[in-house]
Design an enzyme around this catalytic site. Structure first.
Site, PDB file in Angstrom:
ATOM      1  N   ARG A 154      -4.098  -4.391  32.602  1.00  0.00           N
ATOM      2  CA  ARG A 154      -4.471  -3.230  31.779  1.00  0.00           C
ATOM      3  C   ARG A 154      -5.568  -3.597  30.775  1.00  0.00           C
ATOM      4  NH1 ARG A 154      -2.471  -1.549  26.775  1.00  0.00           N
ATOM      5  NH2 ARG A 154      -2.897   0.644  26.345  1.00  0.00           N
ATOM      6  N   HIS A 191      -3.065   4.214  21.584  1.00  0.00           N
ATOM      7  CA  HIS A 191      -1.779   4.879  21.806  1.00  0.00           C
ATOM      8  C   HIS A 191      -1.751   6.295  21.209  1.00  0.00           C
ATOM      9  CE1 HIS A 191      -0.157   1.523  23.911  1.00  0.00           C
ATOM     10  NE2 HIS A 191      -0.601   0.710  22.956  1.00  0.00           N
ATOM     11  N   LEU A 235       0.818  -1.223   0.000  1.00  0.00           N
ATOM     12  CA  LEU A 235       0.000   0.000   0.000  1.00  0.00           C
ATOM     13  C   LEU A 235       0.847   1.267   0.000  1.00  0.00           C
ATOM     14  CD1 LEU A 235      -2.739  -1.034   2.583  1.00  0.00           C
ATOM     15  CD2 LEU A 235      -2.976  -0.988   0.093  1.00  0.00           C
ATOM     16  N   LYS A 291      -0.942   7.153  14.120  1.00  0.00           N
ATOM     17  CA  LYS A 291      -2.398   6.959  14.175  1.00  0.00           C
ATOM     18  C   LYS A 291      -3.109   8.311  14.238  1.00  0.00           C
ATOM     19  CE  LYS A 291      -2.343   2.452  14.057  1.00  0.00           C
ATOM     20  NZ  LYS A 291      -2.796   1.764  12.829  1.00  0.00           N
ATOM     21  N   TYR A 338       4.561   5.272  16.905  1.00  0.00           N
ATOM     22  CA  TYR A 338       3.415   4.501  16.416  1.00  0.00           C
ATOM     23  C   TYR A 338       2.093   5.251  16.680  1.00  0.00           C
ATOM     24  CZ  TYR A 338      -0.255   0.908  16.762  1.00  0.00           C
ATOM     25  OH  TYR A 338      -1.435   0.210  16.652  1.00  0.00           O
ATOM     26  N   GLY A 347      -1.022  -1.990   8.455  1.00  0.00           N
ATOM     27  CA  GLY A 347      -0.063  -1.120   9.099  1.00  0.00           C
ATOM     28  C   GLY A 347       0.873  -1.924   9.969  1.00  0.00           C
ATOM     29  N   SER A 379      -5.516   3.692  17.194  1.00  0.00           N
ATOM     30  CA  SER A 379      -5.072   2.977  18.395  1.00  0.00           C
ATOM     31  C   SER A 379      -5.245   3.847  19.626  1.00  0.00           C
ATOM     32  CB  SER A 379      -3.593   2.617  18.234  1.00  0.00           C
ATOM     33  OG  SER A 379      -3.052   2.228  19.493  1.00  0.00           O
TER      34      SER A 379
HETATM   35  N1  LIG Z   1      -4.565  -5.894  17.468  1.00  0.00           N
HETATM   36  C1  LIG Z   1      -4.754  -4.892  18.326  1.00  0.00           C
HETATM   37  O1  LIG Z   1      -4.970  -5.094  19.536  1.00  0.00           O
HETATM   38  C2  LIG Z   1      -4.717  -3.468  17.826  1.00  0.00           C
HETATM   39  C3  LIG Z   1      -4.822  -2.422  18.756  1.00  0.00           C
HETATM   40  C4  LIG Z   1      -4.813  -1.110  18.302  1.00  0.00           C
HETATM   41  C5  LIG Z   1      -4.717  -0.850  16.942  1.00  0.00           C
HETATM   42  N2  LIG Z   1      -4.590  -1.886  16.065  1.00  0.00           N
HETATM   43  C6  LIG Z   1      -4.443  -1.555  14.636  1.00  0.00           C
HETATM   44  O2  LIG Z   1      -5.317  -2.365  13.873  1.00  0.00           O
HETATM   45  C7  LIG Z   1      -4.707  -2.718  12.623  1.00  0.00           C
HETATM   46  C8  LIG Z   1      -4.766  -4.231  12.445  1.00  0.00           C
HETATM   47  O3  LIG Z   1      -4.168  -4.834  13.566  1.00  0.00           O
HETATM   48  P1  LIG Z   1      -3.803  -6.388  13.576  1.00  0.00           P
HETATM   49  O4  LIG Z   1      -3.638  -6.767  15.001  1.00  0.00           O
HETATM   50  O5  LIG Z   1      -4.754  -7.124  12.713  1.00  0.00           O
HETATM   51  O6  LIG Z   1      -2.360  -6.316  12.909  1.00  0.00           O
HETATM   52  P2  LIG Z   1      -1.632  -7.425  12.003  1.00  0.00           P
HETATM   53  O7  LIG Z   1      -0.174  -7.108  12.055  1.00  0.00           O
HETATM   54  O8  LIG Z   1      -2.083  -8.788  12.376  1.00  0.00           O
HETATM   55  O9  LIG Z   1      -2.187  -7.076  10.544  1.00  0.00           O
HETATM   56  C9  LIG Z   1      -1.729  -5.968   9.795  1.00  0.00           C
HETATM   57  C10 LIG Z   1      -1.617  -6.412   8.356  1.00  0.00           C
HETATM   58  O10 LIG Z   1      -1.193  -5.283   7.579  1.00  0.00           O
HETATM   59  C11 LIG Z   1      -0.343  -5.786   6.569  1.00  0.00           C
HETATM   60  N3  LIG Z   1       0.523  -4.691   6.078  1.00  0.00           N
HETATM   61  C12 LIG Z   1       1.464  -4.022   6.791  1.00  0.00           C
HETATM   62  N4  LIG Z   1       2.071  -3.110   6.010  1.00  0.00           N
HETATM   63  C13 LIG Z   1       1.497  -3.217   4.784  1.00  0.00           C
HETATM   64  C14 LIG Z   1       1.700  -2.540   3.540  1.00  0.00           C
HETATM   65  N5  LIG Z   1       2.618  -1.577   3.409  1.00  0.00           N
HETATM   66  N6  LIG Z   1       0.937  -2.894   2.485  1.00  0.00           N
HETATM   67  C15 LIG Z   1       0.007  -3.865   2.609  1.00  0.00           C
HETATM   68  N7  LIG Z   1      -0.230  -4.547   3.761  1.00  0.00           N
HETATM   69  C16 LIG Z   1       0.514  -4.219   4.819  1.00  0.00           C
HETATM   70  C17 LIG Z   1       0.448  -6.898   7.224  1.00  0.00           C
HETATM   71  O11 LIG Z   1       0.985  -7.801   6.278  1.00  0.00           O
HETATM   72  C18 LIG Z   1      -0.586  -7.525   8.140  1.00  0.00           C
HETATM   73  O12 LIG Z   1      -1.198  -8.659   7.557  1.00  0.00           O
HETATM   74  C19 LIG Z   1      -3.287  -2.167  12.669  1.00  0.00           C
HETATM   75  O13 LIG Z   1      -3.245  -0.966  11.930  1.00  0.00           O
HETATM   76  C20 LIG Z   1      -3.038  -1.895  14.136  1.00  0.00           C
HETATM   77  O14 LIG Z   1      -2.147  -0.795  14.330  1.00  0.00           O
HETATM   78  C21 LIG Z   1      -4.588  -3.183  16.475  1.00  0.00           C
END
Ligand SMILES: NC(=O)c1ccc[n+]([C@@H]2O[C@H](COP(=O)([O-])OP(=O)(O)OC[C@H]3O[C@@H](n4cnc5c(N)ncnc54)[C@H](O)[C@@H]3O)[C@@H](O)[C@H]2O)c1
Length: 291
Positions: free
Chosen positions: A191, A130, A67, A157, A153, A90, A128
């Site tokens: 937490r 954060h 992306l 966001k 990070y 991300g 997030s």
């Molecule tokens: N899991 C949590 O508890 C949590 C909490 C707060 C925020 N988030 C946010 O939610 C989103 C999803 O979280 P998750 O836990 O499923 O993360 P994850 O790491 O399991 O999934 C993220 C996906 O994004 C893809 N990706 C990363 N960079 C990319 C790029 N340049 N082009 C295309 N694909 C790309 C990765 O390959 C991965 O499959 C993230 O943005 C994360 O910051 C998650």
């Protein structure tokens, strides 16, 4: 939201579809009856990630790419059938700027630009907690407080939340930023009793983002936890009704998660204390500013 092109199947794009949250949404949204009804019977989930997504299911369209590559993103929107984007892709934790620029900043710019150019109705964004990690746990904050990112990070966001605001008010692309807490089957820390977002509530919140009427909203991605740090009335106003409450796991976490008093004091936990140049006086300033 109504289909703009009645002669063509509407498309919902999910970025980061191979990830933890993306995999859940892939499974739960593809046959969702409310979404089907909204789209007049059928819609396509356009799933994209930089890693393997397996083969496409019945109403799926799979696209592998980066992306950060503007041309790849433009291709996702080229048929002008995209109605909504669920932007999850991300790097999901603290990292160096170079990593975050390519995973969290450039992808957001490319997505929102393509959405603007092709008349997409809305972008839902996985923000997030954060983004506001430097608020004390003793404070209950709503989603309109000034951001207080606790990490590079968290700052990425905030950037995308504000990108959503700009493109909503300036160009008419609705934005729905979800400041997600702890997305897991169950909380794994004390937490997490405050920040947990269950799988069912994740799906419920995303559906609010897809179905509700708004211009630009920031909400918390959190379940109905008794110890929540956040006043989620912005989400409740739009119809979010979380069902799960982390309190049933409270017996698993009788004491603090760490001996680090900064991490225990602030909502962002260890994200606030990692790399911190310590000064009690400076951190105390954060308490003087009432919210
Ligand atoms: N899991 C949590 O508890 C949590 C909490 C707060 C925020 N988030 C946010 O939610 C989103 C999803 O979280 P998750 O836990 O499923 O993360 P994850 O790491 O399991 O999934 C993220 C996906 O994004 C893809 N990706 C990363 N960079 C990319 C790029 N340049 N082009 C295309 N694909 C790309 C990765 O390959 C991965 O499959 C993230 O943005 C994360 O910051 C998650």
């Amino acid at each position: 939201m109504l289909p703009r092109l009645p002669d063509k199947t509407p498309v919902i794009v999910i970025t980061g579809a191979a990830g933890r949250i993306g995999s859940l949404l892939r499974e739960r949204l593809s046959a969702d009856p409310e979404l089907k009804a909204l789209f007049g019977g059928s819609f396509t989930l356009r799933l994209t990630d930089i890693i393997d997504l397996g083969s496409a299911g019945p109403n799926e369209d799979v696209r592998i790419g980066n992306l950060a590559d503007e041309q790849f993103v433009d291709g996702l929107f080229a048929d002008q059938q995209v109605q909504a984007v669920i932007h999850l892709a991300g790097y999901p934790r603290e990292a160096d700027w170079e990593v975050l620029l390519d995973a969290n900043i450039r992808p957001s710019i490319n997505i929102w630009e393509a959405a603007r150019r092709t008349g997409v109705d809305r972008v839902l964004f996985a923000s997030s907690n954060h983004a506001t990690g430097f608020y004390a746990r003793s404070q209950t904050i709503g989603s309109s407080v000034p951001p207080r990112p606790d990490s590079r990070y968290g700052l990425t966001k905030v950037f995308s939340e504000q990108l959503g605001f700009l493109y909503a008010y300036k160009f008419g692309v609705r934005s729905f930023s979800m400041r997600i807490g702890m997305f897991l089957p169950e909380p794994t820390t004390r937490r997490g009793l405050s920040t947990w977002l269950s799988y069912d509530d994740t799906v419920a919140l995303v559906k609010v983002g897809l179905l509700a009427d708004y211009t630009s909203e920031v909400v918390y991605g959190v379940s109905n936890n008794e110890r929540a740090f956040w006043d989620n009335s912005a989400a409740f106003r739009l119809g979010y009704r979380p069902k799960d409450n982390a309190e049933r796991f409270a017996h698993m976490f009788p004491g603090p998660d760490t001996a680090d008093e900064v991490a225990e004091h602030f909502q962002g936990g260890v994200y606030t204390s990692n790399g911190l140049v310590r000064s009690g006086a400076r951190l105390a300033e954060l308490e003087k500013d009432p919210i």
